[in-house]
Design an enzyme around this catalytic site. Structure first.
Site, PDB file in Angstrom:
ATOM      1  N   PRO A 118      60.495  64.478  35.455  1.00 19.03           N
ATOM      2  CA  PRO A 118      60.575  64.538  33.989  1.00 19.03           C
ATOM      3  C   PRO A 118      59.304  64.135  33.251  1.00 19.03           C
ATOM      4  O   PRO A 118      59.292  64.078  32.023  1.00 19.03           O
ATOM      5  CB  PRO A 118      61.686  63.521  33.676  1.00 19.03           C
ATOM      6  CG  PRO A 118      61.598  62.522  34.773  1.00 19.03           C
ATOM      7  CD  PRO A 118      61.122  63.253  35.994  1.00 19.03           C
ATOM      8  N   CYS A 119      58.225  63.894  33.988  1.00 18.68           N
ATOM      9  CA  CYS A 119      57.053  63.318  33.315  1.00 18.68           C
ATOM     10  C   CYS A 119      56.457  64.243  32.246  1.00 18.68           C
ATOM     11  O   CYS A 119      55.827  63.783  31.310  1.00 18.68           O
ATOM     12  CB  CYS A 119      55.983  62.912  34.313  1.00 18.68           C
ATOM     13  SG  CYS A 119      55.405  64.276  35.342  1.00 18.68           S
ATOM     14  N   LYS A 120      56.660  65.534  32.382  1.00 15.26           N
ATOM     15  CA  LYS A 120      56.078  66.451  31.399  1.00 15.26           C
ATOM     16  C   LYS A 120      57.093  66.938  30.379  1.00 15.26           C
ATOM     17  O   LYS A 120      56.767  67.727  29.494  1.00 15.26           O
ATOM     18  CB  LYS A 120      55.482  67.678  32.108  1.00 15.26           C
ATOM     19  CG  LYS A 120      54.302  67.360  32.982  1.00 15.26           C
ATOM     20  CD  LYS A 120      53.124  66.929  32.152  1.00 15.26           C
ATOM     21  CE  LYS A 120      51.926  66.574  33.025  1.00 15.26           C
ATOM     22  NZ  LYS A 120      50.818  66.034  32.239  1.00 15.26           N
TER      23      LYS A 120
END
Lengths: 246, 146
Positions: A186-188
């Site tokens: 989910p980092c982006k």
């Protein structure tokens, strides 16, 4: 900036609205609550027919390898995908360039088999974003490897994902079930959701974060989000009980 | 208006370079070489009857592309696109047109907030979301997933 993050309460509300649409479309999503709490996650199981070829294994780092390993699968969940690639042309005769992904390691022939794909949408407190977990297995229950899972990624995304595979689709322990799942990192999420959230705010629209997010990430993992989700009238607001300050 | 003025008007118009195009020219079709067309878009939508029929047979729809966020804006926003063209194909076209890096991802949204499947045909999107005889698509660039 904080407005582009999804609070946990908002996550639940968006899931609620999404599930109402899913019920109407019979798309198979359900809410799995955690024992005795309002927390939970969304889940869906889908069956997908894939063709099996005995050609070179698709190497996630972008090069073909001829090592002996389980036969790689090519996902033909939408057969039109190949037809479109080979036949699509402007009527005046100019041909569209084929996506290089279509040519990669796909060998026709061999049989086909049905895979069971299971998708879970959880909420991540750290990222304040939804996270997509998924796993694939044969009908006999044998889990698929990451190599084989790549074949379910839509060809238009494969080359990009394969350049940075480990930071995108990784194998993780499911935070609630403790079982190995693949996860879309989910980092982006906040980054690619931000522009469309801002647009929606400017236009005073009523988007559903979960629906927008899922429609964007779905093709990465072979998940179909039908167009009808966007054409149906949105459901009314969730019951008062759900509307608590986050 | 007397015929002489009309005649003069036509001569002046046709001597301009690139600024005015006769209405018989068909709409700018979207090809895959991503070259910028020279012609402006407005006039090309009003094609004479025989061209309209040709368009009907060719089944092209008008698409208006709108940039989201700090995504570069396309010089030509209005395109006549084959109905059977897929979202993926359109995405590739826009990516090449904008000369995006290999590690940049392009998202296309319909109805401002829904990303249609890459295999979706734009003709179907037009049927569902088209208004004023055109389909508005928002496009947005982002760093790739990793």
């Amino acid at each position: 900036m904080s407005a582009c993050l999804l609070g946990e309460e908002s996550f639940r509300q968006c899931c609620w609205r999404f599930l109402k649409l899913s019920d109407r479309l019979r798309d198979g999503w359900s809410w799995e609550p955690l024992q005795g709490s309002e927390e939970g996650y969304m889940r869906k199981t889908a069956l997908r027919s894939v063709s099996v070829n005995s050609g070179p294994t698709w190497n996630p780092h972008g090069s073909r390898s001829d090592k002996e390993s389980p036969a790689s699968c090519h996902c033909v969940c939408r057969q039109r995908e190949q037809a479109a690639a080979t036949e699509q042309a402007d009527v005046d005769g100019t041909h569209d360039d084929l996506d290089p992904g279509y040519d990669d390691g796909v060998v026709s022939g061999g049989g086909s088999r049905v895979l069971r794909l299971e998708y879970h949408i959880l909420y991540s407190c750290s990222y304040m974003a939804p996270v997509l977990y998924f796993r694939a297995s044969t009908l006999e229950g044998r889990s698929l490897s990451l190599d084989q899972v790549w074949s379910c990624v839509h060809p238009s995304f494969r080359s990009r994902l394969q350049r940075s595979p480990l930071t995108t689709i990784t194998q993780q322990e499911h935070p609630l079930l403790g079982q190995p799942f693949f996860m879309l990192h989910p980092c982006k999420t906040e980054e690619f959701m931000r522009p469309v959230l801002q647009l929606e705010r400017e236009q005073h629209g009523q988007m559903n974060y979960i629906l927008t997010w899922l429609s964007a990430v779905g093709p990465l993992v072979g998940l179909d989000v039908p167009l009808k989700y966007s054409t149906l009238q949105p459901p009314a607001s969730p019951p008062e009980a759900c509307l608590q300050p986050s | 208006m007397n015929p002489k003025e009309v005649e003069t008007g036509r001569r002046i118009a046709s001597s301009r370079s690139g600024g005015w195009q006769p209405k018989v020219r068909p709409s700018t079709k979207m090809s895959d070489n991503a070259e910028s067309p020279n012609e402006p878009q407005k006039e090309e939508l009003h094609s004479p009857p025989e061209e309209s029929m040709a368009n009907e047979e060719k089944k092209k729809i008008d698409v208006l592309l709108k940039a989201v966020g700090d995504t570069p804006i396309m010089k030509t926003k209005k395109w006549a696109v084959d109905r059977s063209r897929t979202v993926q194909s359109l995405s590739q076209f826009i990516s090449r047109f904008l000369k995006l890096d290999a590690n940049e991802q392009l998202f296309i949204y319909v109805n401002q907030s829904f990303a249609p499947s890459p295999d979706q045909e734009v003709g179907v999107l037009f049927d569902c979301f088209g208004s004023d005889s055109k389909l508005v698509l928002h496009y947005c660039k982002s760093q790739a997933w990793g």
